[in-house]
Scaffold this motif. Sequence first.
Motif, PDB file in Angstrom:
ATOM      1  N   LYS B 403      -4.990-100.619 -74.931  1.00 44.80           N
ATOM      2  CA  LYS B 403      -5.173 -99.348 -75.642  1.00 44.80           C
ATOM      3  C   LYS B 403      -4.775 -99.374 -77.124  1.00 44.80           C
ATOM      4  CE  LYS B 403      -4.148 -94.462 -74.682  1.00 44.80           C
ATOM      5  NZ  LYS B 403      -3.370 -93.615 -73.770  1.00 44.80           N
ATOM      6  N   PRO B 404      -3.762-100.151 -77.523  1.00 45.04           N
ATOM      7  CA  PRO B 404      -3.383-100.133 -78.944  1.00 45.04           C
ATOM      8  C   PRO B 404      -4.555-100.406 -79.884  1.00 45.04           C
ATOM      9  CG  PRO B 404      -1.691-101.233 -77.686  1.00 45.04           C
ATOM     10  CD  PRO B 404      -2.808-100.943 -76.721  1.00 45.04           C
ATOM     11  N   ALA B 405      -5.542-101.181 -79.443  1.00 46.64           N
ATOM     12  CA  ALA B 405      -6.689-101.462 -80.313  1.00 46.64           C
ATOM     13  C   ALA B 405      -7.505-100.195 -80.573  1.00 46.64           C
ATOM     14  CB  ALA B 405      -7.565-102.535 -79.671  1.00 46.64           C
ATOM     15  N   PHE B 406      -7.273 -99.180 -79.799  1.00 46.69           N
ATOM     16  CA  PHE B 406      -8.024 -97.917 -79.951  1.00 46.69           C
ATOM     17  C   PHE B 406      -7.092 -96.779 -80.402  1.00 46.69           C
ATOM     18  CE2 PHE B 406     -10.312-100.702 -77.209  1.00 46.69           C
ATOM     19  CZ  PHE B 406     -11.645-100.507 -77.534  1.00 46.69           C
ATOM     20  N   THR B 407      -5.900 -97.178 -80.844  1.00 48.86           N
ATOM     21  CA  THR B 407      -4.888 -96.187 -81.212  1.00 48.86           C
ATOM     22  C   THR B 407      -4.496 -96.355 -82.668  1.00 48.86           C
ATOM     23  OG1 THR B 407      -4.030 -96.387 -78.969  1.00 48.86           O
ATOM     24  CG2 THR B 407      -2.591 -95.326 -80.580  1.00 48.86           C
ATOM     25  N   PRO B 408      -4.758 -95.416 -83.566  1.00 50.27           N
ATOM     26  CA  PRO B 408      -5.596 -94.249 -83.384  1.00 50.27           C
ATOM     27  C   PRO B 408      -7.066 -94.650 -83.273  1.00 50.27           C
ATOM     28  CG  PRO B 408      -4.938 -94.434 -85.695  1.00 50.27           C
ATOM     29  CD  PRO B 408      -4.298 -95.570 -84.951  1.00 50.27           C
ATOM     30  N   PRO B 409      -7.971 -93.797 -82.918  1.00 50.62           N
ATOM     31  CA  PRO B 409      -7.821 -92.345 -82.850  1.00 50.62           C
ATOM     32  C   PRO B 409      -7.028 -91.845 -81.647  1.00 50.62           C
ATOM     33  CG  PRO B 409     -10.015 -92.961 -82.103  1.00 50.62           C
ATOM     34  CD  PRO B 409      -9.368 -94.219 -82.613  1.00 50.62           C
ATOM     35  N   LEU B 410      -6.795 -92.696 -80.613  1.00 48.45           N
ATOM     36  CA  LEU B 410      -6.026 -92.186 -79.475  1.00 48.45           C
ATOM     37  C   LEU B 410      -4.571 -91.999 -79.883  1.00 48.45           C
ATOM     38  CD1 LEU B 410      -7.506 -94.404 -76.608  1.00 48.45           C
ATOM     39  CD2 LEU B 410      -8.243 -92.141 -77.361  1.00 48.45           C
ATOM     40  N   TYR B 414       2.957 -94.983 -76.318  1.00 49.36           N
ATOM     41  CA  TYR B 414       3.991 -96.009 -76.202  1.00 49.36           C
ATOM     42  C   TYR B 414       3.789 -96.931 -74.993  1.00 49.36           C
ATOM     43  CZ  TYR B 414       6.283 -92.491 -79.198  1.00 49.36           C
ATOM     44  OH  TYR B 414       6.568 -91.564 -80.161  1.00 49.36           O
ATOM     45  N   GLY B 415       2.553 -97.096 -74.573  1.00 52.45           N
ATOM     46  CA  GLY B 415       2.298 -98.016 -73.464  1.00 52.45           C
ATOM     47  C   GLY B 415       2.463 -97.390 -72.090  1.00 52.45           C
ATOM     48  N   GLU B 416       2.372 -96.103 -72.022  1.00 53.47           N
ATOM     49  CA  GLU B 416       2.465 -95.410 -70.720  1.00 53.47           C
ATOM     50  C   GLU B 416       1.334 -95.917 -69.810  1.00 53.47           C
ATOM     51  OE1 GLU B 416       4.285 -92.642 -69.029  1.00 53.47           O
ATOM     52  OE2 GLU B 416       2.926 -93.573 -67.598  1.00 53.47           O
ATOM     53  N   GLU B 432      -4.449 -92.442 -62.516  1.00 54.57           N
ATOM     54  CA  GLU B 432      -5.288 -91.785 -63.516  1.00 54.57           C
ATOM     55  C   GLU B 432      -4.718 -92.182 -64.873  1.00 54.57           C
ATOM     56  OE1 GLU B 432      -6.309 -87.810 -62.409  1.00 54.57           O
ATOM     57  OE2 GLU B 432      -6.785 -87.244 -64.459  1.00 54.57           O
ATOM     58  N   PHE B 433      -5.598 -92.638 -65.746  1.00 56.40           N
ATOM     59  CA  PHE B 433      -5.164 -93.088 -67.061  1.00 56.40           C
ATOM     60  C   PHE B 433      -5.622 -92.057 -68.077  1.00 56.40           C
ATOM     61  CE2 PHE B 433      -4.866 -96.008 -70.669  1.00 56.40           C
ATOM     62  CZ  PHE B 433      -3.657 -96.617 -70.368  1.00 56.40           C
ATOM     63  N   LEU B 434      -4.654 -91.463 -68.756  1.00 52.24           N
ATOM     64  CA  LEU B 434      -4.976 -90.300 -69.575  1.00 52.24           C
ATOM     65  C   LEU B 434      -4.960 -90.632 -71.063  1.00 52.24           C
ATOM     66  CD1 LEU B 434      -2.336 -89.337 -67.394  1.00 52.24           C
ATOM     67  CD2 LEU B 434      -3.875 -87.410 -67.543  1.00 52.24           C
ATOM     68  N   GLN B 435      -5.846 -90.028 -71.800  1.00 53.86           N
ATOM     69  CA  GLN B 435      -5.794 -90.190 -73.263  1.00 53.86           C
ATOM     70  C   GLN B 435      -5.874 -88.864 -73.972  1.00 53.86           C
ATOM     71  OE1 GLN B 435      -6.682 -93.422 -72.712  1.00 53.86           O
ATOM     72  NE2 GLN B 435      -7.692 -92.485 -70.978  1.00 53.86           N
ATOM     73  N   TYR B 436      -5.251 -88.868 -75.120  1.00 49.13           N
ATOM     74  CA  TYR B 436      -5.199 -87.682 -75.967  1.00 49.13           C
ATOM     75  C   TYR B 436      -5.562 -88.146 -77.372  1.00 49.13           C
ATOM     76  CZ  TYR B 436      -2.117 -86.963 -71.997  1.00 49.13           C
ATOM     77  OH  TYR B 436      -1.608 -86.921 -70.733  1.00 49.13           O
ATOM     78  N   TRP B 437      -6.287 -87.320 -78.089  1.00 50.25           N
ATOM     79  CA  TRP B 437      -6.624 -87.678 -79.471  1.00 50.25           C
ATOM     80  C   TRP B 437      -6.777 -86.418 -80.294  1.00 50.25           C
ATOM     81  CZ3 TRP B 437     -10.141 -87.605 -75.501  1.00 50.25           C
ATOM     82  CH2 TRP B 437     -11.312 -86.875 -75.695  1.00 50.25           C
ATOM     83  N   ASP B 438      -6.855 -86.622 -81.585  1.00 52.33           N
ATOM     84  CA  ASP B 438      -7.062 -85.488 -82.471  1.00 52.33           C
ATOM     85  C   ASP B 438      -8.568 -85.352 -82.700  1.00 52.33           C
ATOM     86  OD1 ASP B 438      -7.291 -83.668 -84.475  1.00 52.33           O
ATOM     87  OD2 ASP B 438      -5.671 -84.484 -85.697  1.00 52.33           O
ATOM     88  N   PRO B 439      -9.163 -84.258 -82.238  1.00 52.91           N
ATOM     89  CA  PRO B 439     -10.622 -84.160 -82.322  1.00 52.91           C
ATOM     90  C   PRO B 439     -11.155 -83.766 -83.695  1.00 52.91           C
ATOM     91  CG  PRO B 439      -9.724 -82.226 -81.247  1.00 52.91           C
ATOM     92  CD  PRO B 439      -8.553 -83.102 -81.580  1.00 52.91           C
ATOM     93  N   TYR B 447     -15.287 -92.369 -83.287  1.00 51.44           N
ATOM     94  CA  TYR B 447     -16.204 -92.882 -82.262  1.00 51.44           C
ATOM     95  C   TYR B 447     -15.495 -93.849 -81.303  1.00 51.44           C
ATOM     96  CZ  TYR B 447     -16.372 -97.480 -84.314  1.00 51.44           C
ATOM     97  OH  TYR B 447     -16.008 -98.723 -84.727  1.00 51.44           O
ATOM     98  N   LYS B 448     -14.377 -94.430 -81.796  1.00 51.83           N
ATOM     99  CA  LYS B 448     -13.695 -95.437 -80.965  1.00 51.83           C
ATOM    100  C   LYS B 448     -13.141 -94.855 -79.667  1.00 51.83           C
ATOM    101  CE  LYS B 448     -11.091 -98.753 -82.802  1.00 51.83           C
ATOM    102  NZ  LYS B 448     -10.056 -99.259 -83.731  1.00 51.83           N
ATOM    103  N   LYS B 449     -12.864 -93.572 -79.687  1.00 48.88           N
ATOM    104  CA  LYS B 449     -12.362 -92.999 -78.433  1.00 48.88           C
ATOM    105  C   LYS B 449     -13.495 -92.988 -77.384  1.00 48.88           C
ATOM    106  CE  LYS B 449     -13.979 -88.403 -78.777  1.00 48.88           C
ATOM    107  NZ  LYS B 449     -15.048 -88.416 -79.664  1.00 48.88           N
ATOM    108  N   ASP B 450     -14.741 -92.844 -77.836  1.00 44.98           N
ATOM    109  CA  ASP B 450     -15.862 -92.894 -76.893  1.00 44.98           C
ATOM    110  C   ASP B 450     -16.116 -94.326 -76.431  1.00 44.98           C
ATOM    111  OD1 ASP B 450     -16.512 -90.170 -76.789  1.00 44.98           O
ATOM    112  OD2 ASP B 450     -17.413 -90.305 -78.773  1.00 44.98           O
TER     113      ASP B 450
END
Lengths: 423, 536
Positions: B403-410, B414-416, B432-439, B447-450
């Motif tokens: 996930k760090p490669a996509f953070t941000p925008p995610l 901290y590796g949850e 369930e693996f959850l993500q949050y981002w600033d829309p 686009y990286k979150k998609d």
Amino acid sequence: MKDNYDINNYTYDMDRCIGCKGCVWVDHVYMPGVRYGVKCPSNAYKLFDGYAPMGREKIGKALLEGRIDYTPEYLDVMYMCQLCGACDAGCKRNLDLEPLSVLESLRVKAVKDGKGPMPAHKKVAQNIAEKGNRYGAAEKRSGWITKDTKISDKADMVYFPGCSASYVEKGIAQATGKILNKAGINFMTLGDKDTCCGHPVATSGMLDEAKAIARKNIDILKATGATTLVTSCAECYNTWKVIYPKMLSKNFADMGYQVIHLVEVVSKLVNEGKFTFSKPMNIRAAYHDPCRMARQGEPWVEWEGTRGQWGILTPKKEYRRGTFGVYQQPRDILNKIQGLDLVEMPRMKENAFCCGAGGGVMDAYPDFAMWAATERLTEVQSVAAEAVISACPYCKKVFNEASKANNMNIKAYDITEIILACM
Amino acid sequence: MGIPQEAYKAMEDIVGSQYITDDQVIAQAYVGRLGHGKDTGIDLEMNVPPAVIVLPRTTKEVQGILKIAHRYKINYVPASSFWISHCAPKRPNSIVLDLKRMNDLEIDEENMCAICGPGVIFSQLQEEAIKRGMYTTTPGGGSQVSVVANHINWGLSPLNYRNGVPGRRVLGGEWVLPDGELLRIGSMSTSDDPFWGEGPGPDLRGLLRGWIGWFGAMGVVTKLAVKLLPFHDEGLKPVGISPHTTLQFPEKKRIRWYNFVMPTRESLVECMYDIGKAEIAAALTKVPQQWRYIAKAGCREDFWEGWNTNEARKSINNIHICRVMLVGYASEEQLEYEERVLMDIMDSYGAKLGRTRQSDNSWIKNADSATMWMMTGAYTSVQVTVDTVDCGVKGGEGLAREKPAFTPPLMDDYGEPGWFQVSEIGHMGYIEFLQYWDPNPNQENLYKKDEWNYIKVPTLDAEWGMFNAFNMYASPMNLTGKAYGPECRKWFEKVKAEFDPDKISNDPIPWDVDEYVDKVDWVNKEDYINRDWSKG
Ligand SMILES: Cc1cc2nc3c(=O)[nH]c(=O)nc-3n(C[C@H](O)[C@H](O)[C@H](O)COP(=O)(O)OP(=O)(O)OC[C@H]3O[C@@H](n4cnc5c(N)ncnc54)[C@H](O)[C@@H]3O)c2cc1C
Ligand code: SF4
Ligand code: SF4
């Protein structure tokens, strides 16, 4: 200075609405079942999501983005809403969004764009401008005052009866005067300077006119030297405590006056044992929380700042989530009255279903107002109550009309009348 | 624009003019932008306003509408409570069937089941059930979701630990097939009395949903009979004023939550197996760290004050919380017995019992899924793996590494490694693996979150051999995971071709992601989409 009614300040709130319908459903913790599960009167009446708070936000956003234009249906969407704030408290249970401000600001925009308000609202505004009251009545506002009501020439407390209790539900103003007299509280009125608080003008979106009324009324109050304004009307209460400071972009705490409803005065005395009831009242009754002083009763807290990454606000904002409205005080009073069997309706406190009259609905959409009042009265019946008690003259009036129109045999009272009858 | 006037008129004749509209102002309320999938590429770029919204009341009316749609080849979208962006039309000139008027609810107390219309939501059913000493599984997705829609599509919650996955709780139903024909399934195939669940001959409930359902791509379920399970009979008392409302547990020891701090993630997994083996408890779940910080926060800014600390960062690997609910279904003695067993198990792992509030505002009747948006204003889950719990944890840890490669925008969590729990008394694990981002659209590389949602996660799952049920409806159909492989997609295609050859039931679901990624330029199609995963 931030304009709290500029819709451009709420695009974030509109865009981040997630469609969870916390604004429509009764808080799930209190969810009573299928019947009475919806708390938004507008979406209970018109079932399309366009008439739900989240639908309105999307429609408003579409207007701002030029995807739709003003149409008669658009105006119905925006004005067939009591601005009862059930949505606001529901949304803020989980999120930091401002749906009620969105709804109010969309009306302001409609007026600025020359499309709103509805014709009936314009008439009410004209009445207020010309006669100082929403009805356009030519009589003096002080007609409610009876000989045996002691009104001081000078006092720290001003009683502000509002249009309804001054002209229509005079018994409420009379009861209030007598209760204050019995409690030994000196009060005065604004005398011949007493006029409408401007609530109908503000809620219809006529911001400039409403601000002018606010400024005038605040000056009149200041000139009396009084520091506390007592009301017997939830709408006046809210106008002085929330709408005026919100329009003037000020904290309520900086307005230089206090606003209290009569139930706050009486409940304090009752709880201190300084006000007692000597007569019983043998009824089974439900208390109806008037929107404007219950979930919308918290004072206005001004916020100005910026929104950064993750939507974080600087400085932190203090949200009015409906937690500290006037809920318990009327219940404390009614519970002290011998013989009065107070029952709760399935939708109560911050989840209460509006009486239907608010937000200019009674003026522009009387059928809808009557429908909502009737719906609420079925809830009164569902708990086998024979009466409903409110703390706002508009609730009392619409409930009595609905009861009569539908032969429901439910009597609506204002709490001031109950207090008077039992003291 | 719009649908043929005759079709509109015919539908109007069925439901009455009050319950149908083609007003384009009202249509804006139905453009998506809600629930699961909000702010993803599909939501922003594919959702369009419907041509018509219709509010049927009865199965017969739904049949009538579907027959008209079928005759005129008009795409339609069934929607019960709109908590997923699949409820929004993606084809121009679609009909939305807003099913909120179909809110009939019948409780069969003796046979412990409920017959629900799609307009009934979980908190409503739970209220009626608890009053009668029974309960259902309110999904984590929220109390505000439709009992019918959730049972036929998804249906996950820590309560499934005891109550079993939702597919097993469907007893029967009325299902209007894409062309308007009525099919009655389960025990409702022979009578209106669904208490048992089986009908004669092959059981078509499996066609309605396996692990996951059709998301509106196979007609409309108008009635569903669902099992209710025994609960305790002391009730739960609602207290407080918003936002501090909760259900207080009874004084009698009939229901209790326990929060244990486990020494390691491994011990958290192991204790779940042990609790399952002991056949105790009513719910069992890990509590992700960010949820703890949400629970403590009064607003978003409070959350970030807590989250932006070393303590929060360290908590991911240092604090492992196991939340257990015990119910004395039969008696206080049952709970006391289970508590003794639970304490023995937890002692053996060196777990510490933390302070636990004896009330519920997140799983039984109220489920606050809306708070997932509280941190950043946007959320989605990318993976829902059902397998063993160690498999889930392995997958979650793997995703956390990527996930760090996509953070941000995610958002940096901290590796949850995700939210995991066990279902069916420990026989099934769930992550369930959850993500949050600033829309905010001005964010760089949004686009990286998609890419992460639609491509990276399902690709990793396929590589790791994890069955990610989400792939059935949230990623290209080819990426359905090695274990189930492309055959799963073929099954979907065959069934769809048989029942809905013209693709009018919520097209392009479940191929919406395929269509979307095909259009966008940031996907390496050769690598991800067109690869033959059956060859490994
Ligand atoms: C924050 C968050 C957390 C979530 N967590 C969970 C979770 O823990 N567990 C879980 O189970 N889910 C979860 N979800 C996923 C999802 O939102 C739910 O599963 C929910 O049930 C789907 O929405 P709904 O019930 O409101 O139904 P709808 O949104 O109305 O419909 C869901 C789908 O079914 C179709 N449909 C609706 N009604 C019918 C019908 N009567 N007949 C045929 N098709 C129909 C629709 O077209 C749509 O594709 C979560 C979602 C969010 C946003
Ligand atoms: S509660 Fe708030 S976020 Fe949820 S749908 Fe209503 S307005 Fe939108
Ligand atoms: S203010 Fe009241 S009537 Fe208006 S949308 Fe909100 S809940 Fe509905």
